[in-house]
Write a protein that holds these residues in place. Structure first.
Motif, PDB file in Angstrom:
ATOM      1  N   GLN A   1       4.732  95.328  52.572  1.00 24.21           N
ATOM      2  CA  GLN A   1       4.596  95.832  53.744  1.00 24.21           C
ATOM      3  C   GLN A   1       3.124  96.797  53.663  1.00 24.21           C
ATOM      4  OE1 GLN A   1       7.994  97.816  55.191  1.00 24.21           O
ATOM      5  NE2 GLN A   1       7.740  97.177  57.339  1.00 24.21           N
ATOM      6  N   LYS A   2       3.040  97.356  52.074  1.00 26.25           N
ATOM      7  CA  LYS A   2       1.960  98.113  51.641  1.00 26.25           C
ATOM      8  C   LYS A   2       0.736  97.347  51.891  1.00 26.25           C
ATOM      9  CE  LYS A   2       4.378 101.637  48.784  1.00 26.25           C
ATOM     10  NZ  LYS A   2       4.285 102.089  47.231  1.00 26.25           N
ATOM     11  N   TRP A   3      -0.262  98.060  52.262  1.00 24.09           N
ATOM     12  CA  TRP A   3      -1.495  96.828  52.313  1.00 24.09           C
ATOM     13  C   TRP A   3      -2.143  96.776  51.105  1.00 24.09           C
ATOM     14  CZ3 TRP A   3      -6.729  97.039  51.257  1.00 24.09           C
ATOM     15  CH2 TRP A   3      -7.542  96.424  52.085  1.00 24.09           C
ATOM     16  N   GLU A   4      -2.167  97.613  50.139  1.00 27.69           N
ATOM     17  CA  GLU A   4      -2.696  97.402  48.653  1.00 27.69           C
ATOM     18  C   GLU A   4      -1.886  96.300  47.926  1.00 27.69           C
ATOM     19  OE1 GLU A   4      -1.219 100.577  49.370  1.00 27.69           O
ATOM     20  OE2 GLU A   4      -2.801 101.310  50.425  1.00 27.69           O
ATOM     21  N   ASN A   5      -0.559  96.344  48.172  1.00 24.78           N
ATOM     22  CA  ASN A   5       0.167  95.342  47.483  1.00 24.78           C
ATOM     23  C   ASN A   5      -0.057  93.949  48.036  1.00 24.78           C
ATOM     24  OD1 ASN A   5       1.448  97.477  45.846  1.00 24.78           O
ATOM     25  ND2 ASN A   5       3.288  97.018  46.856  1.00 24.78           N
ATOM     26  N   ALA A   6      -0.216  93.820  49.452  1.00 28.55           N
ATOM     27  CA  ALA A   6      -0.222  92.401  50.149  1.00 28.55           C
ATOM     28  C   ALA A   6      -1.797  91.944  49.783  1.00 28.55           C
ATOM     29  CB  ALA A   6      -0.164  92.807  51.695  1.00 28.55           C
TER      30      ALA A   6
ATOM     31  N   PRO B   1       6.000  90.568  54.472  1.00 30.08           N
ATOM     32  CA  PRO B   1       6.576  91.806  53.990  1.00 30.08           C
ATOM     33  C   PRO B   1       7.329  91.748  52.599  1.00 30.08           C
ATOM     34  CG  PRO B   1       6.341  92.204  56.290  1.00 30.08           C
ATOM     35  CD  PRO B   1       6.040  90.778  55.949  1.00 30.08           C
ATOM     36  N   ASP B   2       8.261  90.445  52.865  1.00 30.93           N
ATOM     37  CA  ASP B   2       9.024  90.296  51.565  1.00 30.93           C
ATOM     38  C   ASP B   2       9.115  88.888  51.269  1.00 30.93           C
ATOM     39  OD1 ASP B   2      10.236  88.808  53.680  1.00 30.93           O
ATOM     40  OD2 ASP B   2      12.067  89.932  53.914  1.00 30.93           O
ATOM     41  N   HIS B   3       8.071  88.018  51.678  1.00 27.25           N
ATOM     42  CA  HIS B   3       8.119  86.544  51.297  1.00 27.25           C
ATOM     43  C   HIS B   3       6.739  85.985  51.405  1.00 27.25           C
ATOM     44  CE1 HIS B   3       8.806  85.807  55.409  1.00 27.25           C
ATOM     45  NE2 HIS B   3       8.420  84.435  55.313  1.00 27.25           N
ATOM     46  N   VAL B   4       6.665  84.934  50.702  1.00 29.72           N
ATOM     47  CA  VAL B   4       5.225  84.141  50.768  1.00 29.72           C
ATOM     48  C   VAL B   4       5.514  82.642  50.889  1.00 29.72           C
ATOM     49  CG1 VAL B   4       3.183  83.584  49.054  1.00 29.72           C
ATOM     50  CG2 VAL B   4       4.563  85.615  48.952  1.00 29.72           C
ATOM     51  N   HIS B   5       4.665  82.053  51.595  1.00 28.31           N
ATOM     52  CA  HIS B   5       4.545  80.922  51.899  1.00 28.31           C
ATOM     53  C   HIS B   5       3.087  80.296  51.521  1.00 28.31           C
ATOM     54  CE1 HIS B   5       7.949  80.532  54.588  1.00 28.31           C
ATOM     55  NE2 HIS B   5       7.610  81.582  55.341  1.00 28.31           N
ATOM     56  N   ILE B   6       2.904  79.275  50.892  1.00 34.50           N
ATOM     57  CA  ILE B   6       1.984  78.721  50.412  1.00 34.50           C
ATOM     58  C   ILE B   6       1.750  77.247  50.538  1.00 34.50           C
ATOM     59  CG2 ILE B   6       0.199  78.305  48.456  1.00 34.50           C
ATOM     60  CD1 ILE B   6       1.425  80.881  47.007  1.00 34.50           C
ATOM     61  N   LEU B   7       0.684  76.571  51.214  1.00 30.78           N
ATOM     62  CA  LEU B   7       0.564  75.136  51.462  1.00 30.78           C
ATOM     63  C   LEU B   7      -0.413  74.698  50.335  1.00 30.78           C
ATOM     64  CD1 LEU B   7       1.207  72.625  52.792  1.00 30.78           C
ATOM     65  CD2 LEU B   7      -0.745  72.873  54.132  1.00 30.78           C
ATOM     66  N   MET B   8       0.032  74.319  49.065  1.00 34.31           N
ATOM     67  CA  MET B   8      -0.899  73.921  47.752  1.00 34.31           C
ATOM     68  C   MET B   8      -0.889  72.741  47.345  1.00 34.31           C
ATOM     69  SD  MET B   8       1.019  73.630  44.781  1.00 34.31           S
ATOM     70  CE  MET B   8      -0.076  74.416  43.552  1.00 34.31           C
ATOM     71  N   GLN B   9      -2.030  72.093  46.781  1.00 34.30           N
ATOM     72  CA  GLN B   9      -2.222  70.833  46.469  1.00 34.30           C
ATOM     73  C   GLN B   9      -2.302  71.117  44.739  1.00 34.30           C
ATOM     74  OE1 GLN B   9      -5.800  68.754  47.245  1.00 34.30           O
ATOM     75  NE2 GLN B   9      -4.974  66.701  46.851  1.00 34.30           N
TER      76      GLN B   9
ATOM     77  N   LYS C   1       2.940  90.486  39.490  1.00 38.51           N
ATOM     78  CA  LYS C   1       3.744  91.716  38.839  1.00 38.51           C
ATOM     79  C   LYS C   1       2.858  92.512  38.092  1.00 38.51           C
ATOM     80  CE  LYS C   1       8.223  92.690  36.875  1.00 38.51           C
ATOM     81  NZ  LYS C   1       8.399  94.113  37.284  1.00 38.51           N
ATOM     82  N   ARG C   2       2.065  91.807  37.175  1.00 39.25           N
ATOM     83  CA  ARG C   2       1.222  92.546  36.191  1.00 39.25           C
ATOM     84  C   ARG C   2       0.181  93.217  36.923  1.00 39.25           C
ATOM     85  NH1 ARG C   2       1.149  88.478  33.268  1.00 39.25           N
ATOM     86  NH2 ARG C   2      -0.708  87.515  34.352  1.00 39.25           N
TER      87      ARG C   2
END
Length: 146
Positions: free
Chosen positions: A33-38, A63-71, A90-91
């Protein structure tokens, strides 16, 4: 068998296969939800160091999850890609608490006709969540089709 173990049943990593990946934060804490983190996670998703030979075709940071369509690239696995992405984020974020929930969900996109609907599903997440009235107003997504 329940939870995380159930997700791993039948998981395969096939070179050049397109996958819809979803993973969440630990306890669904809204770290992004924090702009810097996103913004930081967005950069990690597109990082060549993390992607290696894989390609992020479409993604959204919620804010609490991610979706990625990746090859998936040659000689890589979905698990290794997710591990690199989670560890890299995380790092970069310097979060001491547990950031990610264990595991992830994956679905292979088997037909080319499923690609655009999957991308539209991803991009429309902020709309469905009521975060914005237009996807143009949400800064944390990208798609090769735009």
């Amino acid at each position: 068998m329940h939870g995380y173990s159930q997700l791993r049943l039948g998981r395969q990593s096939i070179d050049n296969q397109v996958y819809l990946l979803t993973f969440t934060t630990h306890m669904r804490v809204k770290h992004f939800q924090k702009w810097e983190n996103a913004k930081c996670l967005s950069q990690c998703i597109e990082s060549e160091t993390i992607l290696k030979q894989s390609k992020a075709l479409c993604w959204v940071v919620m804010p609490d999850h991610v979706h990625i369509l990746m090859q998936l690239g040659n000689s890589d696995t979905i698990s290794n890609y997710i591990r690199r992405l989670k560890a890299g984020a995380k790092r970069q974020l310097l979060i001491n608490d547990k950031l990610w929930a264990k595991g992830f969900h994956d679905r292979a996109i088997r037909k080319e006709s499923e690609l655009l609907p999957a991308a539209r599903y991803i991009v429309a997440n902020p709309l469905r969540a009521g975060l914005v009235k237009s996807v143009k107003d949400y800064p944390f997504w990208n798609s090769v089709w735009v």
